[in-house]
Design a protein around this motif. Structure first.
Motif, PDB file in Angstrom:
ATOM      1  N   UNK A   1     -14.395 -37.671  -4.002  1.00 21.23           N
ATOM      2  CA  UNK A   1     -13.132 -37.348  -4.667  1.00 21.23           C
ATOM      3  C   UNK A   1     -13.356 -36.464  -5.887  1.00 21.23           C
ATOM      4  N   UNK A   2     -14.473 -36.669  -6.572  1.00 21.75           N
ATOM      5  CA  UNK A   2     -14.738 -35.897  -7.785  1.00 21.75           C
ATOM      6  C   UNK A   2     -15.309 -34.509  -7.484  1.00 21.75           C
ATOM      7  N   UNK A   3     -15.633 -34.243  -6.234  1.00 18.63           N
ATOM      8  CA  UNK A   3     -16.131 -32.910  -5.887  1.00 18.63           C
ATOM      9  C   UNK A   3     -15.015 -31.876  -5.909  1.00 18.63           C
ATOM     10  N   UNK A   4     -13.765 -32.342  -5.701  1.00 20.06           N
ATOM     11  CA  UNK A   4     -12.617 -31.437  -5.721  1.00 20.06           C
ATOM     12  C   UNK A   4     -11.783 -31.691  -6.963  1.00 20.06           C
ATOM     13  N   UNK A   5     -11.197 -30.618  -7.467  1.00 21.11           N
ATOM     14  CA  UNK A   5     -10.313 -30.768  -8.617  1.00 21.11           C
ATOM     15  C   UNK A   5      -9.068 -31.549  -8.235  1.00 21.11           C
ATOM     16  N   UNK A   6      -8.531 -31.258  -7.041  1.00 21.02           N
ATOM     17  CA  UNK A   6      -7.336 -31.940  -6.541  1.00 21.02           C
ATOM     18  C   UNK A   6      -7.654 -32.556  -5.182  1.00 21.02           C
ATOM     19  N   UNK A   7      -7.000 -33.678  -4.892  1.00 22.66           N
ATOM     20  CA  UNK A   7      -7.217 -34.377  -3.625  1.00 22.66           C
ATOM     21  C   UNK A   7      -5.878 -34.736  -2.986  1.00 22.66           C
ATOM     22  N   UNK A   8      -5.138 -33.736  -2.483  1.00 18.99           N
ATOM     23  CA  UNK A   8      -3.861 -34.040  -1.831  1.00 18.99           C
ATOM     24  C   UNK A   8      -4.084 -34.886  -0.587  1.00 18.99           C
ATOM     25  N   UNK A   9      -3.199 -35.847  -0.376  1.00 21.63           N
ATOM     26  CA  UNK A   9      -3.364 -36.766   0.752  1.00 21.63           C
ATOM     27  C   UNK A   9      -2.540 -36.374   1.970  1.00 21.63           C
ATOM     28  N   UNK A  10      -1.695 -35.367   1.836  1.00 20.94           N
ATOM     29  CA  UNK A  10      -0.895 -34.942   2.982  1.00 20.94           C
ATOM     30  C   UNK A  10       0.268 -34.049   2.575  1.00 20.94           C
ATOM     31  N   UNK A  11       0.033 -32.742   2.536  1.00 16.18           N
ATOM     32  CA  UNK A  11       1.106 -31.817   2.173  1.00 16.18           C
ATOM     33  C   UNK A  11       2.237 -31.873   3.205  1.00 16.18           C
ATOM     34  N   UNK A  12       3.475 -31.778   2.738  1.00 15.80           N
ATOM     35  CA  UNK A  12       4.631 -31.811   3.628  1.00 15.80           C
ATOM     36  C   UNK A  12       5.842 -31.251   2.895  1.00 15.80           C
ATOM     37  N   UNK A  13       6.920 -31.064   3.629  1.00 14.44           N
ATOM     38  CA  UNK A  13       8.210 -30.727   3.037  1.00 14.44           C
ATOM     39  C   UNK A  13       9.309 -31.123   4.009  1.00 14.44           C
ATOM     40  N   UNK A  14      10.543 -31.264   3.504  1.00 11.34           N
ATOM     41  CA  UNK A  14      11.642 -31.769   4.328  1.00 11.34           C
ATOM     42  C   UNK A  14      12.568 -30.699   4.847  1.00 11.34           C
TER      43      UNK A  14
END
Length: 272
Positions: free
Chosen positions: A119-132
């Motif tokens: 987790x610390x290797x990346x600046x951000x850790x999105x768990x699942x991009x989506x939109x409605x």
């Protein structure tokens, strides 16, 4: 409720919303409001009889629970959905009167099976991009400003720092007709294309569902609690599972019945 004419986005906030697809409204809720809403959600989490109270749940192990259809459970959650400092802002970016489309909350902490070093290797850790929804359907321009017919308020009931699972966005994606997966692939290859929100308890994110967004993995030992309300024009249906009982609607003050029930239907009162 406060007069809607007295509550509006500043010119700077509206420009930020149009350019990036979100705006963070800092310290909107009082300390008392935050405490009452957070208490209601944690009582709900511990309640063994939620189904009979019209609340749905989704869990991912013991560290993550999503709660939905909240307004009938506790007055504090109804107050959030009809908050006079938030509903007028939603109406401003939808472009007219709105109805409540959904209410949800998430209480989560770090996944005990997560690899912290990874987790610390990346600046951000999105768990699942989506939109409605997406630009081209569900969005429109009027008087040179961007509007979306599906808009959310996301409130932080706990402080969220860089390691605490703040919501992240692909800024500007709310107005793009690129293929969604192509945008996500591009953003994941370059952290500069992602923005993760840091906020204090009581602050509120306002964003359209055409903006690609995600929760991020928690790296700290802190628990995160967020409260979300979704809004649409009154002729749009509520999200399945978020139907409000007619018995509950009858108990509401007259001025918020249309907001909670969607009873205005096709009699849409536009801002223009």
């Amino acid at each position: 409720m406060e007069n809607a004419e007295t509550v509006s986005l500043t010119l700077a906030q509206r420009l930020h919303f149009d350019i990036y697809g979100f705006v963070l409204l800092e310290n909107v809720l009082t300390t008392d409001e935050v405490a009452r809403m957070k208490d209601a959600l944690h009582r709900m989490k511990a309640d063994p009889d939620l189904e009979s109270k019209r609340v749905y749940t989704h869990t991912r192990g013991e560290h993550h629970i999503l709660l939905g259809n909240l307004v009938e459970y506790d007055p504090a959650l109804l107050e959030y959905a009809a908050h006079p400092k938030l509903v007028p802002l939603v109406e401003e970016v939808v472009g007219g009167k709105v109805r409540l489309e959904e209410t949800e909350a998430i209480i989560n902490s770090r996944d005990p099976e997560a690899d912290i070093e990874e987790l610390h290797k990346r600046r951000y850790n999105p768990t699942g991009f989506h939109r409605g929804t997406q630009h081209g359907w569900g969005t429109y321009m009027e008087q040179s400003k961007f509007h979306c017919i599906f808009v959310k308020t996301l409130t932080y009931l706990t402080d969220v720092g860089p390691d605490d699972g703040g919501t992240c966005f692909i800024p500007g994606s709310h107005r793009l007709t690129w293929d969604r997966e192509e945008m996500i692939e591009a953003a994941l290859s370059d952290d500069k294309l992602i923005h993760q929100v840091e906020a204090t308890a009581g602050s509120v994110l306002l964003f359209p569902e055409s903006l690609i967004h995600s929760t991020t993995a928690i790296r700290s030992d802190k628990e995160r609690t967020i409260l979300v309300a979704g809004y649409t024009p009154p002729m749009v249906r509520e999200w399945p599972g978020n139907e409000i009982s007619s018995e509950f609607v009858e108990t509401l003050p007259e001025d918020i019945k249309p907001l909670i029930s969607g009873s205005d239907s096709w009699r849409w009162q536009r801002r223009y």
